[in-house]
Design a protein around this motif. Structure first.
Motif, PDB file in Angstrom:
ATOM      1  N   ASN B 337      -5.834   4.721  -4.166  1.00 38.74           N
ATOM      2  CA  ASN B 337      -4.680   5.606  -4.146  1.00 38.74           C
ATOM      3  C   ASN B 337      -4.648   6.438  -5.423  1.00 38.74           C
ATOM      4  O   ASN B 337      -3.871   7.362  -5.560  1.00 38.74           O
ATOM      5  CB  ASN B 337      -3.400   4.761  -4.039  1.00 38.74           C
ATOM      6  CG  ASN B 337      -2.212   5.577  -3.561  1.00 38.74           C
ATOM      7  OD1 ASN B 337      -2.269   6.165  -2.496  1.00 38.74           O
ATOM      8  ND2 ASN B 337      -1.155   5.621  -4.366  1.00 38.74           N
TER       9      ASN B 337
ATOM     10  N   ILE E  72       3.110   6.075   0.760  1.00 36.09           N
ATOM     11  CA  ILE E  72       2.576   4.950   1.521  1.00 36.09           C
ATOM     12  C   ILE E  72       3.734   4.031   1.922  1.00 36.09           C
ATOM     13  O   ILE E  72       4.613   3.726   1.113  1.00 36.09           O
ATOM     14  CB  ILE E  72       1.535   4.196   0.647  1.00 36.09           C
ATOM     15  CG1 ILE E  72       0.241   5.002   0.573  1.00 36.09           C
ATOM     16  CG2 ILE E  72       1.286   2.796   1.146  1.00 36.09           C
ATOM     17  CD1 ILE E  72      -0.509   5.154   1.873  1.00 36.09           C
ATOM     18  N   ARG E  85      -5.425   8.999   3.724  1.00 41.67           N
ATOM     19  CA  ARG E  85      -5.910   8.624   2.404  1.00 41.67           C
ATOM     20  C   ARG E  85      -7.382   8.233   2.475  1.00 41.67           C
ATOM     21  O   ARG E  85      -8.196   8.658   1.666  1.00 41.67           O
ATOM     22  CB  ARG E  85      -5.071   7.453   1.885  1.00 41.67           C
ATOM     23  CG  ARG E  85      -5.408   7.041   0.496  1.00 41.67           C
ATOM     24  CD  ARG E  85      -4.395   6.049  -0.024  1.00 41.67           C
ATOM     25  NE  ARG E  85      -4.464   4.786   0.686  1.00 41.67           N
ATOM     26  CZ  ARG E  85      -3.710   3.726   0.356  1.00 41.67           C
ATOM     27  NH1 ARG E  85      -2.838   3.807  -0.613  1.00 41.67           N
ATOM     28  NH2 ARG E  85      -3.815   2.606   1.036  1.00 41.67           N
ATOM     29  N   TYR E  89     -10.193  10.728   1.005  1.00 40.20           N
ATOM     30  CA  TYR E  89     -10.873  10.193  -0.168  1.00 40.20           C
ATOM     31  C   TYR E  89     -12.370  10.483  -0.046  1.00 40.20           C
ATOM     32  O   TYR E  89     -13.029  10.903  -1.000  1.00 40.20           O
ATOM     33  CB  TYR E  89     -10.638   8.679  -0.257  1.00 40.20           C
ATOM     34  CG  TYR E  89     -11.382   8.008  -1.385  1.00 40.20           C
ATOM     35  CD1 TYR E  89     -10.921   8.115  -2.686  1.00 40.20           C
ATOM     36  CD2 TYR E  89     -12.534   7.274  -1.145  1.00 40.20           C
ATOM     37  CE1 TYR E  89     -11.611   7.500  -3.730  1.00 40.20           C
ATOM     38  CE2 TYR E  89     -13.230   6.660  -2.173  1.00 40.20           C
ATOM     39  CZ  TYR E  89     -12.761   6.781  -3.465  1.00 40.20           C
ATOM     40  OH  TYR E  89     -13.438   6.182  -4.491  1.00 40.20           O
ATOM     41  N   TRP E 109       1.676  12.528  -2.510  1.00 42.06           N
ATOM     42  CA  TRP E 109       2.729  11.946  -1.674  1.00 42.06           C
ATOM     43  C   TRP E 109       4.050  12.535  -2.172  1.00 42.06           C
ATOM     44  O   TRP E 109       4.442  12.320  -3.317  1.00 42.06           O
ATOM     45  CB  TRP E 109       2.783  10.429  -1.792  1.00 42.06           C
ATOM     46  CG  TRP E 109       1.553   9.642  -1.447  1.00 42.06           C
ATOM     47  CD1 TRP E 109       1.133   8.522  -2.076  1.00 42.06           C
ATOM     48  CD2 TRP E 109       0.638   9.841  -0.367  1.00 42.06           C
ATOM     49  NE1 TRP E 109      -0.001   8.029  -1.473  1.00 42.06           N
ATOM     50  CE2 TRP E 109      -0.327   8.811  -0.419  1.00 42.06           C
ATOM     51  CE3 TRP E 109       0.517  10.786   0.659  1.00 42.06           C
ATOM     52  CZ2 TRP E 109      -1.387   8.696   0.487  1.00 42.06           C
ATOM     53  CZ3 TRP E 109      -0.536  10.689   1.555  1.00 42.06           C
ATOM     54  CH2 TRP E 109      -1.460   9.654   1.466  1.00 42.06           C
TER      55      TRP E 109
END
Ligand SMILES: Cc1cc2nc3c(=O)[nH]c(=O)nc-3n(C[C@H](O)[C@H](O)[C@H](O)COP(=O)(O)OP(=O)(O)OC[C@H]3O[C@@H](n4cnc5c(N)ncnc54)[C@H](O)[C@@H]3O)c2cc1C
Ligand SMILES: Cc1cc2nc3c(=O)[nH]c(=O)nc-3n(C[C@H](O)[C@H](O)[C@H](O)COP(=O)(O)OP(=O)(O)OC[C@H]3O[C@@H](n4cnc5c(N)ncnc54)[C@H](O)[C@@H]3O)c2cc1C
Ligand code: SF4
Ligand code: SF4
Ligand code: SF4
Ligand code: SF4
Ligand code: SF4
Ligand code: SF4
Lengths: 651, 341, 343, 274, 143
Positions: B337, E72, E85, E89, E109
């Motif tokens: 993330n 998320i 994601r 990525y 986000w």
């Protein structure tokens, strides 16, 4: 590129909100140069009555088949303009909004720059609408019957609410009786009213309700279909006793030679192979526990049948499946306690006098194994020092459960208080980490336990306990005083963590609904859809969704019922038609989309993906996953995206 | 070393008993020493099958081609001779329902301690000489030339991917010939790591790749040879290839041209990036694309990069199990993330 | 005109070619390909992976640009190849022989202006082969020779330290004259050396098409042979064999759009190949050549039969690229021989 | 510009007529050259029509050579370019280059009976021949036209066909019976066998879907037509129109140059790759 | 564009309808000013943004591409942003690997309540893009 459409573009000034920063006339002019655009208009307030009328007129005059309104956020007026387009005879899906206010005029000052951006935004809407299909909402018929799974207080409450609203209910309970855990409780916080007294009448009501079909000793094996139209296969296990004829005389259990632990009493007492869980069990009938019975086939013992004068016992009963069609499902499969044997530091559940909360409830219960006297199991003596340990297994992500079980503070206070009522000269020790007593009258209840009932609250953890000289030695620390504490307890009660029941896991699997990382049923949205599951038409109630006490359980059950009532009150369900569609010739059946779809809306038939329109929410995950561009969401197709990207980049 | 005779017997047997309806394997090709893929249907042909270091083709492609033929019927399985990498690609194909497990009879052959050779390395090692045959011999290849035999250490001739082989012993198999042997060549992704060490900066990398991509002639051999590129219609096809009875004129007219067929740098890159992404989690490093590229574009680097990323970031290993969901159709809560703001 | 060029003078000669852009084979990323000649070009290459056909027939050619404002007529702007004379060094005789074949195609019926524009400013300086470049060469069997001058403007023959340069065309002569004193007169001994070298080269053993003269008729007779599908079994249907062939010339024409308001773009020609399944596929999905075998047959028949029927010569020059570069080793020589042998 | 064989001329759409509706709709476009351009054509020749940004398609010129003011094309909506054509309006400008291909030897047929057999969109390529023959009615013997579509709605050139009656024998057919249809019902080849035109001094010209052509030729031969009395056209994929791009290649022929018109006598010797 | 105009990066911003687009609406309602370089394309869910869209935007000349979705756990469709994601990525890694400046692709986000954050994301992105200059690596050369 040409789409053969006749599009009108309506540019709103929004008073000065847009016009002050964006040259709306220029936007309109630019749009007039777009392929398929046959009319453009700008107006001071497009959403006003005259504005909307002008749109309608332009639609009719220019025989438009699609409309772009460039104005404010679609969240505000998309519906307005779509309805308006519809009023003019267009399909509402052929109207798109270009947001040039919130996303443009309000956030930029430079007129040239803002105008240029407004043109890009508008152009991409024009290109998109050029490829929009006229769509009608998908109509789905509904079955006005509800399946409720689990007969604890959650299931009972939901069933009654639903039935009272006139819906048919099928209530499926795994055990031989309704009641769930609540029926095992003695008295309930914070008012200390008797659990059986408030629950039994509801159980009776359920069993008598003309709208409720009660299926105990049954399990849901398979559910197919979709919102409004589920089909459930229910396995009805044989009880070998006909509830209609059983007279509850108890003759059978008297002669039964088999003795097994009584689940209802959590093993504190025993029962026979043929038994009734407890006197108020509903349905009021005996059940023959096939797994304990010496043998039905061939008959080995047969004593119970011999004595049953009513002739209620029938060894030939076999499991059977029943299919029920329902429009919605409420899952209320409840909780289990975290196994004592998981707790090494507390003796792995090996010491008789270390009890869990539910066992203690039974000890306090007038109908319980000790007839309401608090006696310790090992020697039936009255315990004088009782240690209550909160958070046993909860809030311990490293070793046990990460979550707070939410009710233990309250029921431990209740237990301490009940104990002191039973044994006024005894000492109640409570080890706690925090006291979480949010709730009406809850904090006061805890305070009363501490002050009036003189329970001794120690802030800290118990590091270890072991048996010594007929006592349980409890080693702990009091973090407030910083001292180590050693107590020779007669009895220890663990406030074990509440975890989703095994039945919950089973139900989630059968229903194909998600569970959260802890195994509780996952709600569709943690804030806004707390009683909905991810799958439309499947609702959640009670502790299966997360730890909660009775009032909260009941509230959620009623909320779920209200949702179902709302859902099934419609003669037909309508579903957004912007769903995924498979391009068969391209699909290779790789099932990637099937895995990606959060709604289980896709399955494979004859090697090709097939979308269930009713389940699809149009998120596009499938389309972004499919390598072969074999699946796309109508009106948000890759072709449209491609053209929007081109529009934005003036490619 | 595997016992070719035993393999022949096995192939003859399963064809004779009708356990399979055909066998896909390698035979001597028409061009020099190379093996070529072949599909045989009679027991008599069993003897024609070979297994040597020139068997570099990934035969799962041949199987995919068989499947696309109108003569393909489900039912009786078809057998395929598979190396470790081939077996992994069969696994991916089964994962994607291209085949059911019971439709394919996998005759595993272990590269046991060795691998297949790289024609380019061979040409460099023996300039101007083209051997008539090549054979495994422990840690060496024996190349027979007009002038005699050359015993060349395997390491020097072996295809890069074999040096880094993830699993030379076919895990997916109905029967397997040869032993699983521990290997001591390079760790996986060694070439990739070397590349990354050599081309560190963004600018350097771009220089490198720009040169590579500009060279591409869009012959699509890389795609054609890839068993995972079995799509009815590829994003880079210039017209509709998947035309069914229900394909409308509008659908044909609206085919998106994400990438033009022009062999220009940007379109070539578009193609290669798309393909790399489409192979993420599916590419099992048979390296056929790199082998066939006539202009030597190191395509394996691209695929390796994403394979390693999938492994490191997502714990995903392509070709490990038939039951795995696809890399891009699944996720984990703790996927990276950090790159998101 | 015949002359001798010291190898060390090669680069000076190239530099002396005023008004010409020179190209020569260079090894880059393991691939021999034609690049702008560097200051120290040396003709020490095996045959290049790609033939020099792109000089006259580039893989991508813009025909014209178009622009159309909504409601107005389209505006078309033709694009002409950039003028400029180019000379390609080191062309092997097989590739040289491809030149007249391509010329025929692009001038046949109507003249292709784009090809002509490039071709008329293009010169080829060939390099004779002493021995086959690979075991896949078969130029002799298709009527060529390792020392053929066909299609070349100059043919160089390597004589160790020196080249023997033969001007084949007037353009070639001019090129050599531009070298001036760099070229020495060729004497009898050099002539002799060249003759010997050529004879030795021609004497080198080569495999080949069994009977090229009979091939057209044989392929005609073998049109329906089941061998085609069998021989194509391993074929993966890529474009290598045709894209790398010096005489394959099929192409596609597409519009590439670069803007929609106003509509802008260009019509481009790109190489295409009969080996791609979409090559002949109709909109309906019907494909007259829908199997690998039928496409292999088309390729081979075009080279060895149809071209011969139209122009009286084989189209294949025996360079062997389609053989050596084919990912599955399909060998055109074997294919012709087997089909021809089967009838 | 004249030198550039790939550069189209511009032509304006002067008229559009919807011939047939449905998924595979057919529209007829009348194109008038811009800027004084133009070309002459012969019966059976084609032109490459372009929509810029979409591409080019080879389309038969459906108007007779003697009409000089415009060229007419009937286009079936099947894909990228043709669908774009169907979205155009009168006044739009498109590209056109040609004429391409060979033509029907109409002059050589003087004095003969002509039998036309068309199906679907296949009336367009032979329409100029019919028009020419009718215009020079005296030069020819009997003229018969067989034409069929799937249903009455799929019959193109309906009004024009009606007008022909009198000068020409017109036999229409539809594949499936439908109310209000009084003519033949069944496939075109069946209609042909029903009417049994005589091969004497006749030329048969057929055009339509490949499968239809196959049966028509079989039937014509049954009726006694010799191979050199039968003409047809073939539509292979084409890109350049000038015999270079290689797509339409059938045997040694580039259909765009040597075709699309073939006498069966010649065509049967070519590989059946069309 | 005349030569003097300073370079303004062109950004295509894919915003999910439920969070990021709503967040940008909030920025508007709050009149938070930010550069106009990013043109939004609203999508149902970030999970619906195919890598192809990102590549295509670069191919068509975007200097930067932004994909923004719900935080998320907050996805309207539960898992969409997880999917986004993972896929994106890979796109980001591939771009970087091939020598395309990683700063040209950005993900964020942004919730419906984060108007200020949205503005900041765009501001930062524009600032990061400026020094990189026009993107012509992936851009189709269509002179
Ligand atoms: C020791 C203790 C003391 C407590 N004291 C209090 C108190 O004083 N006050 C208070 O408010 N709360 C108290 N609680 C909390 C209270 O017990 C729960 O909130 C309540 O019982 C939850 O009800 P439920 O219906 O969600 O679950 P449950 O009571 O667990 O009911 C679930 C039912 O579903 C059935 N089932 C499970 N799976 C399936 C399946 N797959 N198919 C069919 N049936 C299935 C089970 O058999 C069970 O009957 C206490 C809890 C404990 C542990
Ligand atoms: C000599 C000749 C005459 C024709 N006359 C007519 C006519 O009068 N009316 C009519 O409607 N159609 C006619 N066609 C067919 C027409 O050319 C195709 O339908 C058209 O090219 C399809 O193009 P598209 O872009 O719409 O379809 P797409 O499927 O989008 O096109 C894909 C590509 O395939 C090529 N292609 C596909 N099918 C064919 C085909 N059958 N023939 C040639 N090229 C094809 C096109 O060049 C195009 O570039 C004729 C074809 C030929 C060869
Ligand atoms: S991901 Fe695409 S190809 Fe695979 S099953 Fe789904 S739609 Fe079909
Ligand atoms: S759009 Fe979303 S909900 Fe619909 S099928 Fe695709 S992934 Fe499932
Ligand atoms: S094989 Fe090589 S040249 Fe051919 S398309 Fe692939 S990368 Fe390009
Ligand atoms: S590159 Fe992608 S779309 Fe093309 S064939 Fe391969 S997997 Fe399919
Ligand atoms: S013959 Fe070889 S090079 Fe040619 S298409 Fe087939 S596999 Fe490719
Ligand atoms: S057909 Fe093959 S050998 Fe012949 S010229 Fe072409 S590439 Fe060379």
């Amino acid at each position: 590129m040409s789409s053969g459409k006749r599009t009108g573009v309506f540019v709103c000034h929004c008073g000065n909100n847009i016009a002050a920063t964006v040259d709306v006339v220029k936007v309109a002019q630019e749009m007039a140069g777009e392929e398929g655009v046959v009319c453009t208009k700008d107006y001071v307030y497009m959403c006003s009555d005259p504005g909307q009328k002008a749109v309608i007129e332009a639609i009719k005059e220019n025989r438009l088949d699609s409309v772009v309104v460039t104005c404010c956020s679609p969240n505000l007026h998309e519906k307005t303009f779509r309805d308006n387009a519809k009023a003019a005879g267009l399909n509402s899906f052929t109207c798109e909004i270009a947001n040039i206010r919130e996303q443009c005029s309000w956030v930029h000052k430079d007129r040239g720059v803002a105008t240029a951006k407004a043109i890009k935004i508008s152009r991409s809407a024009v290109r998109r609408v050029g490829r929009n299909q006229a769509l009608e909402p998908i109509a789905v018929g509904v079955t006005r019957r509800v399946l409720v799974i689990g007969g604890g207080i959650a299931g009972i409450q939901a069933s009654l609410d639903l039935a009272n609203a006139g819906l048919d209910v099928v209530l499926v309970e795994k055990q031989a009786t309704l009641g769930g855990h609540m029926i095992q409780l003695s008295e309930t916080f914070p008012t200390l009213d008797c659990s059986q007294c408030i629950l039994s009448p509801k159980m009776v009501e359920v069993s008598r309700h003309p709208k409720i079909t009660l299926m105990t000793y049954s399990e849901v094996q398979e559910v197919s279909g979709y919102v409004g139209n589920f089909k459930a296969r229910i396995l009805r296990k044989p009880t070998f006793v006909d509830p209609e004829t059983c007279k509850l005389c108890d003759d059978c259990s008297q002669v039964c030679p088999v003795v097994v632990p009584n689940e209802y009493e959590l093993g504190l007492t025993a029962r026979r192979a043929i038994y009734i869980p407890f006197a108020q069990a509903m349905p009021a009938s005996y059940t023959l526990d096939e797994s304990a019975c010496l043998g039905l086939n061939p008959i080995v013992c047969g004593k119970c049948k011999d004595v049953c004068e009513a002739g209620a016992i029938n060894y030939d009963m076999r499991p059977r499946s029943e299919i029920v069609e329902v429009g919605a499902v409420v899952v209320a499969t409840g909780f289990d306690l975290y196994g004592q044997d998981n707790l090494g530091e507390y003796g792995h559940g090996k010491y008789e006098d270390v009890l869990d909360g539910l066992q203690f409830e039974r000890l306090c219960s007038a109908s319980g194994p000790t007839k309401g006297k608090v006696l310790r199991p090992s020697d039936h003596s009255e315990p004088k020092d009782v240690v209550f340990i909160q958070c046993a297994g909860s809030r311990d992500p490293a070793q046990h459960c990460a979550w707070c079980s939410k009710i233990c503070c309250m029921y431990t206070a209740k237990h301490a208080s009940l104990y002191k009522h039973h044994v006024p000269d005894g000492r109640a020790w409570v080890f706690y980490i925090d006291i979480r007593s949010g709730g009406k009258g809850y904090e006061e209840f805890v305070q009363r336990t501490m002050e009036n009932d003189e329970a001794i609250y120690l802030r800290g953890r118990v590091s270890r306990l072991y048996r010594e000289n007929g006592k349980i030695r409890v080693l702990g620390t009091d973090t407030l005083s910083g001292q180590n504490v050693e107590i020779d307890a007669d009895m220890v009660v663990l406030a074990l963590a509440m975890q989703p029941s095994t039945g919950t896991a089973e139900a989630a699997k059968v229903l194909k609904i998600g569970r959260d990382k802890d195994g509780f049923l996952a709600e569709a949205h943690p804030k806004l859809k707390p009683v909905e599951s991810v799958t439309a038409g499947i609702f959640l109630a009670g502790t299966a969704q997360g730890p909660k006490d009775i009032p909260e359980t009941v509230a959620q059950a009623s909320a779920a019922a209200a949702k179902v009532i709302g859902l099934l009150s419609q003669p037909q369900l309508s579903h957004a038609p912007t769903v995924a569609r498979v391009r068969k010739a391209h699909c290779t059946g790789c099932e990637m989309c099937v895995d990606a779809c959060p709604y289980d809306a896709i399955h494979l038939a004859n090697g090709k993906a097939v979308v269930n329109d009713v389940l699809c929410e149009g998120c596009g995950a499938c389309s972004a996953t499919c390598l072969r561009a074999a699946i796309e969401v109508i009106n948000a197709t890759p072709l449209q995206m491609n053209e929007m990207i081109e529009a934005v980049l003036n490619f | 070393m595997i016992d070719l005779g035993a393999l022949h017997t096995q192939v003859r047997d399963i064809l004779e008993t009708g356990e399979v309806r055909a066998v896909v394997g390698w035979r001597r090709g028409s061009r020099g020493m190379l093996a070529e893929p072949v599909t045989i249907a009679t027991p008599e042909e069993a003897e024609t099958l070979v297994w040597d270091p020139t068997c570099f083709h990934n035969l799962s492609l041949t199987l995919v081609e068989e499947r696309k033929k109108p003569s393909w019927r489900p039912g009786k399985p078809i057998a395929v001779v598979a190396k470790g990498c081939d077996a992994r690609s069969l696994t991916v194909l089964m994962q994607e329902n291209c085949f059911r497990r019971d439709e394919v009879y996998v005759i595993g052959v272990s590269c046991a301690g060795s691998g297949v050779l790289d024609e380019r390395k061979l040409a460099q090692r023996l300039p101007g000489v083209e051997p008539d045959s090549a054979a495994f011999d422990g840690d060496a290849f024996v190349c027979a030339t007009a002038g005699g035999e050359d015993r060349i250490p395997a390491r020097e001739l072996m295809a890069d991917r074999c040096l880094e082989c993830r699993d030379a012993h076919p895990k997916l198999n109905n029967v397997v010939f040869g032993e699983a042997q521990p290997r001591a060549f390079d760790p996986p992704f060694a070439a990739l790591a070397r590349f990354e060490q050599e081309q560190v900066g963004v600018a350097e990398r771009w220089q490198f790749w720009q040169r590579q991509f500009e060279r591409c002639i869009r012959c699509f051999a890389c795609r054609s040879v890839c068993p995972m590129c079995y799509c009815e219609e590829c994003v880079v096809d210039s017209i509709n290839m998947a035309v069914g009875a229900d394909t409308t004129a509008a659908e044909k007219a609206n085919r998106i041209r994400w990438i033009e067929r022009s062999a220009s740098r940007a379109d070539n890159i578009g193609y290669h990036m798309t393909r790399a992404l489409h192979l993420a989690g599916r590419c099992i490093d048979c390296a056929e694309c790199e082998r066939v590229c006539p202009v030597n574009i190191p395509l394996r680097l691209l695929n390796n990069k994403l394979e390693r990323e999938a492994r490191v970031a997502f714990g995903y290993e392509p070709g490990a199990s038939i039951d795995l969901p696809a890399l891009v159709a699944s996720f984990r809560d703790d996927d990276p993330n950090h790159f998101i703001r | 005109m015949e002359a001798i060029l010291d190898k060390k003078n090669l680069n000076d000669w190239i530099a002396a070619l005023d008004g010409w852009d020179a190209y020569a084979p260079a090894l880059e990323d393991g691939v021999w390909s034609y690049r702008p000649a560097s200051a120290n070009a040396a003709l020490a290459h095996p045959n290049t992976v790609q033939p020099p056909k792109g000089f006259a027939f580039p893989q991508r050619e813009i025909f014209f640009r178009f622009e159309q404002i909504k409601g107005e007529a389209p505006r078309l702007t033709p694009v002409q190849p950039e003028p400029g004379r180019r000379v390609v060094f080191g062309v092997r005789p097989c590739d040289g022989r491809a030149v007249p074949r391509m010329d025929r195609v692009f001038a046949d019926h109507v003249d292709d202006g784009y090809y002509r524009a490039r071709r008329k400013d293009l010169a080829y300086v060939g390099l004779a082969c002493h021995k086959p470049q690979s075991r896949h060469c078969f130029c002799k069997s298709v009527g060529g020779s390792p020392v053929s001058t066909e299609g070349l403007d100059v043919l160089l023959t390597d004589l160790g330290e020196r080249y023997f340069a033969l001007a084949v065309t007037d353009v070639g002569k001019a090129l050599m004259q531009a070298g001036g004193a760099l070229f020495a007169k060729a004497g009898a001994s050099e002539r002799k050396a060249v003759e010997q070298a050529h004879a030795a080269a021609v004497a080198q053993p080569q495999r080949g098409v069994a009977d090229a003269a009979a091939a057209p008729a044989a392929l005609k007779a073998g049109f329906d042979s089941p061998l085609w599908e069998e021989l194509a079994q391993g074929c993966i249907g890529c474009g290598i064999c045709t894209f790398l062939c010096p005489t394959c010339h099929c192409f596609d024409i597409n519009d590439e759009v670069t803007g929609a308001a106003p509509l802008k773009g260009q019509r481009v020609r790109t190489w295409d190949t009969c080996q791609f399944p979409d090559f002949t596929m109709h909109s309906s999905g019907h494909n007259p050549r829908d199997t690998l075998g039928s496409r292999l047959r088309q390729r081979v028949s075009h080279k060895f039969r149809y071209f011969h029927e139209n122009f009286g010569m084989l189209q294949c020059t025996g360079c062997g690229r389609c053989v050596s570069q084919c990912p599955v080793g399909i060998d055109i020589v074997q294919v012709v021989n087997r089909v021809a042998g089967s009838i | 510009m004249g030198d550039n064989i790939y550069l189209p001329q511009l032509a304006r759409i002067a008229h559009i007529k919807e011939e047939v509706g449905g998924e595979r709709a057919i529209k007829t476009f009348r194109l008038e050259f811009e800027n004084g351009g133009g070309f002459e054509h012969a019966c059976g020749q084609c032109a490459m029509l372009s929509i810029f940004g979409r591409g080019e398609s080879m389309i038969s010129i459906a108007s007779a050579p003697h009409i000089k003011d415009y060229k007419q094309f009937s286009i079936m909506r099947v894909g990228r370019v043709t669908a774009a054509f169907h979205e155009l309006a009168v006044g739009d400008v498109v590209g056109i280059r040609g004429p391409y291909g060979n033509s029907f030897p109409v002059d050589a047929w003087r004095g003969k009976n002509l039998v036309f057999i068309g199906g679907g969109c296949g009336l367009a390529p032979i329409w100029p021949v019919i028009q020419t023959a009718v215009a020079q009615r005296g030069n020819f013997g009997e003229i018969t036209v067989f034409y069929g579509g799937r249903s009455p709605r799929d019959i193109m050139y309906q009004a024009e066909l009606e007008k022909l009656r009198g000068a020409v024998d017109v036999h229409l057919s539809v594949d499936k019976q439908e109310e209000g249809w009084n003519a033949f019902c069944g496939f075109v080849p069946a209609n042909l066998m029903d009417k049994e035109p005589s091969p004497d001094n006749a030329i048969a010209i057929t055009c339509g879907p490949p499968i239809m052509i196959k049966y028509v030729i079989e039937n014509l031969r049954q009726l006694g037509f010799k191979d050199n009395q039968i003409y047809t056209t073939i539509e292979n994929k084409m890109k350049c129109g000038v015999g270079k791009c290689g797509r339409c290649n059938v045997g040694k022929d580039y259909v765009c140059v040597k075709g699309p018109v073939y006498c069966w006598d010649d065509l049967k010797g070519l590989p059946a790759e069309y | 564009m005349s030569a003097q105009t300073p370079y303004e990066p062109k950004i295509v911003a894919f915003l999910c309808k439920w969070c990021s687009s709503a967040g940008s609406d909030l920025a508007g309602v709050s009149r938070i000013q930010y550069p106009a370089n990013a043109t939004p394309i609203t999508v149902a869910c970030s999970g619906g943004v195919s890598p192809q869209f990102v590549l295509s935007a670069f191919h068509k000349g975007a200097d930067g591409v932004l994909v923004s979705g719900c935080h998320i756990g907050d996805c309207h469709y539960m898992e969409g942003n997880f999917h986004a994601r993972r896929k994106l990525y890979l796109v980001k890694e591939l771009l970087e690997f091939t020598g395309v400046e990683p700063d040209r692709f950005r993900m964020s986000w942004v919730s419906a309540a984060e108007g200020a954050k949205f503005a900041q994301v765009v501001r930062d992105f524009v600032e990061d893009l400026r020094p990189l200059g026009p993107q012509d690596k992936l851009k189709a050369e269509r002179p």
